[in-house]
Design a protein around this motif. Structure first.
Motif, PDB file in Angstrom:
ATOM      1  N   PRO A 111       0.833  -1.215   0.000  1.00 53.15           N
ATOM      2  CA  PRO A 111       0.000   0.000   0.000  1.00 53.15           C
ATOM      3  C   PRO A 111       0.863   1.259   0.000  1.00 53.15           C
ATOM      4  N   LYS A 112       0.483   2.243  -0.778  1.00 50.11           N
ATOM      5  CA  LYS A 112       1.233   3.497  -0.858  1.00 50.11           C
ATOM      6  C   LYS A 112       1.159   4.246   0.470  1.00 50.11           C
ATOM      7  N   PRO A 113       2.275   4.843   0.910  1.00 48.84           N
ATOM      8  CA  PRO A 113       2.209   5.684   2.112  1.00 48.84           C
ATOM      9  C   PRO A 113       1.143   6.763   1.946  1.00 48.84           C
ATOM     10  N   THR A 114       0.300   6.904   2.943  1.00 45.15           N
ATOM     11  CA  THR A 114      -0.854   7.796   2.811  1.00 45.15           C
ATOM     12  C   THR A 114      -0.477   9.270   2.751  1.00 45.15           C
ATOM     13  N   ASN A 115       0.707   9.614   3.263  1.00 48.32           N
ATOM     14  CA  ASN A 115       1.112  11.025   3.298  1.00 48.32           C
ATOM     15  C   ASN A 115       2.010  11.417   2.129  1.00 48.32           C
ATOM     16  N   LEU A 116       2.094  10.568   1.115  1.00 50.66           N
ATOM     17  CA  LEU A 116       2.897  10.879  -0.059  1.00 50.66           C
ATOM     18  C   LEU A 116       2.033  10.990  -1.310  1.00 50.66           C
ATOM     19  N   THR A 117       2.438  11.870  -2.220  1.00 47.34           N
ATOM     20  CA  THR A 117       1.834  11.890  -3.545  1.00 47.34           C
ATOM     21  C   THR A 117       2.355  10.682  -4.322  1.00 47.34           C
ATOM     22  N   ALA A 164      19.393   5.106   8.939  1.00 45.28           N
ATOM     23  CA  ALA A 164      20.391   4.889   9.992  1.00 45.28           C
ATOM     24  C   ALA A 164      20.019   5.639  11.262  1.00 45.28           C
ATOM     25  N   LYS A 165      19.531   6.879  11.103  1.00 44.33           N
ATOM     26  CA  LYS A 165      19.093   7.647  12.270  1.00 44.33           C
ATOM     27  C   LYS A 165      17.876   6.994  12.929  1.00 44.33           C
ATOM     28  N   ALA A 166      16.940   6.532  12.117  1.00 46.62           N
ATOM     29  CA  ALA A 166      15.741   5.888  12.663  1.00 46.62           C
ATOM     30  C   ALA A 166      16.096   4.624  13.440  1.00 46.62           C
ATOM     31  N   LEU A 167      17.204   3.983  13.066  1.00 45.97           N
ATOM     32  CA  LEU A 167      17.637   2.768  13.748  1.00 45.97           C
ATOM     33  C   LEU A 167      18.600   3.058  14.895  1.00 45.97           C
ATOM     34  N   GLY A 168      18.782   4.343  15.210  1.00 46.58           N
ATOM     35  CA  GLY A 168      19.522   4.726  16.404  1.00 46.58           C
ATOM     36  C   GLY A 168      21.016   4.908  16.242  1.00 46.58           C
ATOM     37  N   ALA A 169      21.493   5.011  14.999  1.00 44.44           N
ATOM     38  CA  ALA A 169      22.926   5.168  14.775  1.00 44.44           C
ATOM     39  C   ALA A 169      23.348   6.625  14.848  1.00 44.44           C
ATOM     40  N   GLU A 170      24.657   6.833  15.013  1.00 41.20           N
ATOM     41  CA  GLU A 170      25.274   8.153  14.927  1.00 41.20           C
ATOM     42  C   GLU A 170      25.816   8.269  13.500  1.00 41.20           C
ATOM     43  N   LEU A 273       7.713   3.938   8.426  1.00 41.57           N
ATOM     44  CA  LEU A 273       8.669   4.990   8.785  1.00 41.57           C
ATOM     45  C   LEU A 273       8.279   6.323   8.149  1.00 41.57           C
ATOM     46  N   ILE A 274       7.832   6.264   6.908  1.00 46.71           N
ATOM     47  CA  ILE A 274       7.434   7.488   6.203  1.00 46.71           C
ATOM     48  C   ILE A 274       6.210   8.119   6.865  1.00 46.71           C
ATOM     49  N   GLU A 275       5.226   7.304   7.179  1.00 47.22           N
ATOM     50  CA  GLU A 275       3.994   7.826   7.787  1.00 47.22           C
ATOM     51  C   GLU A 275       4.244   8.323   9.208  1.00 47.22           C
ATOM     52  N   ALA A 276       5.291   7.805   9.861  1.00 48.08           N
ATOM     53  CA  ALA A 276       5.649   8.255  11.210  1.00 48.08           C
ATOM     54  C   ALA A 276       6.515   9.509  11.175  1.00 48.08           C
ATOM     55  N   GLY A 277       6.847   9.978   9.974  1.00 50.53           N
ATOM     56  CA  GLY A 277       7.657  11.179   9.845  1.00 50.53           C
ATOM     57  C   GLY A 277       9.146  10.960  10.027  1.00 50.53           C
ATOM     58  N   LYS A 278       9.593   9.697  10.007  1.00 54.39           N
ATOM     59  CA  LYS A 278      11.010   9.404  10.206  1.00 54.39           C
ATOM     60  C   LYS A 278      11.797   9.397   8.900  1.00 54.39           C
ATOM     61  N   ILE A 279      11.108   9.354   7.787  1.00 52.81           N
ATOM     62  CA  ILE A 279      11.744   9.462   6.472  1.00 52.81           C
ATOM     63  C   ILE A 279      10.957  10.481   5.666  1.00 52.81           C
ATOM     64  N   ARG A 280      11.656  11.462   5.121  1.00 50.32           N
ATOM     65  CA  ARG A 280      11.021  12.368   4.171  1.00 50.32           C
ATOM     66  C   ARG A 280      11.630  12.151   2.798  1.00 50.32           C
ATOM     67  N   VAL A 281      10.805  12.364   1.804  1.00 53.44           N
ATOM     68  CA  VAL A 281      11.208  12.130   0.427  1.00 53.44           C
ATOM     69  C   VAL A 281      11.670  13.445  -0.202  1.00 53.44           C
ATOM     70  N   VAL A 282      12.762  13.384  -0.942  1.00 54.36           N
ATOM     71  CA  VAL A 282      13.304  14.577  -1.593  1.00 54.36           C
ATOM     72  C   VAL A 282      13.370  14.331  -3.100  1.00 54.36           C
ATOM     73  N   ILE A 283      12.656  15.160  -3.851  1.00 57.27           N
ATOM     74  CA  ILE A 283      12.670  15.066  -5.311  1.00 57.27           C
ATOM     75  C   ILE A 283      13.440  16.243  -5.877  1.00 57.27           C
TER      76      ILE A 283
END
Length: 314
Positions: A111-117, A164-170, A273-283
């Motif tokens: 299913p497509k992330p609901t907060n993305l075009t 990597a940040k979402a998984l707790g890395a530096e 992760l995308i819907e939780a705001g932990k990944i944003r998409v950059v075009i």
């Protein structure tokens, strides 16, 4: 339907926008109306004939892996989707996404992330799955580890930093001067401007070095890799293949390369992760399907910031 096809390998000019027959579904497949796709380096490498040993010489060929769109019809064995569902994912090898319609197996989409075009969703699959699987499976990333992303502003790099940040890395991001603020905005803890500093000559050491751009090797990175660290690249060169075999049987530093595996489970993980705001998409740029040659030309500069989207249908 409209599609972009190639009838021989070559420069972007071999990409031809024309009418082709709409594909027919098999029992385990979905027929998708594609609203958007994207450009990945593997697309133009196939177009150039660099992977002809794998793709063969059966033309005409429709390239493109990433899809986001709407389910139009389902095969008799499909259980997880129905007509009208919005999905994202991929076509599998060797492509087929540069078209108004495609048939895909249901285990290659989610299913497509609901907060993305659709355009935003279409740039995620191949690049983000490559980043996720490299860090999680090849690197066995753990919270608190030091991770360096070489090529942090590119298509795979932007997702690698955020995952990597979402998984707790530096996270240390390596990029050009003009992209330092951008990579910092993705969550990188430290930044290295490769135009001013060679990260292999620094004093910091890393548990994982993910060389997204394939410009280094285990040999050149050994000094800044921890004793049990992992060097990962996206380019399966003969050198990394040999290093991978040798280091697999010797305690200490490891060399690995990543080949993305398209699957529903990981696409759902990324969706969360995308819907939780932990990944944003950059075009970086969006091109219509008819201007795919221009999109390939731009991608080949290897100076994109984020991804290139292909708008196909509304």
């Amino acid at each position: 339907m409209k599609a972009v096809v190639i009838r021989r390998y070559g420069s972007p000019e071999v990409l031809q926008y024309e009418d082709v027959e709409q594909p027919k579904i098999q029992p385990e497949q979905l027929l998708i109306k594609i609203h958007a796709s994207s450009v990945n380096p593997i697309d133009w490498k196939i177009r150039k004939g660099m992977l002809s040993l794998l793709t063969g010489n059966k033309f005409p060929m429709i390239l493109g892996f990433d899809v986001a769109g709407e389910v139009i019809a389902v095969g008799s064995q499909v259980t997880r989707f129905q007509p009208g569902d919005s999905i994202y994912g991929g076509t599998g090898f060797p492509g087929g996404a540069y078209a108004e319609f495609a048939v895909v197996s249901e285990n290659l989409v989610a299913p497509k992330p609901t907060n993305l075009t659709y355009e935003e969703a279409a740039v995620v699959p191949l690049a983000a799955l490559t980043a996720l699987q490299a860090l999680r499976e090849q690197g066995n990333i753990q919270a608190g580890q030091a991770v360096l992303i070489n090529g942090a502003a590119g298509g795979v790099g932007i997702f690698a930093v955020q995952i990597a940040k979402a998984l707790g890395a530096e996270v240390t991001g390596v990029c050009s001067t003009k992209n330092l603020d951008f990579v910092k905005s993705l969550g990188a803890d430290y930044l290295i401007d490769y135009k001013r500093q060679d990260f292999t000559e620094g004093t910091a050491q890393y548990d994982i070095i993910f060389d997204v751009v394939g410009k280094r090797s285990l040999s050149t990175s050994k000094r800044v890799l921890k004793p049990n660290g992992v060097y990962i690249t996206t380019l399966p060169t003969p050198e990394i293949f040999v290093q991978g075999i040798l280091t697999a049987f010797i305690p200490g530093q490891k060399a690995k390369f990543i080949i993305e595996r398209l699957n529903t489970q990981d696409l759902v993980y990324l969706k969360d992760l995308i819907e939780a705001g932990k990944i944003r998409v950059v075009i970086d740029r969006t091109y219509p399907l008819a201007e795919l040659a221009a999109a390939h030309t731009y991608s080949e500069t290897e100076r994109t910031v984020g991804k290139i989207a292909i708008a196909i249908s509304s």
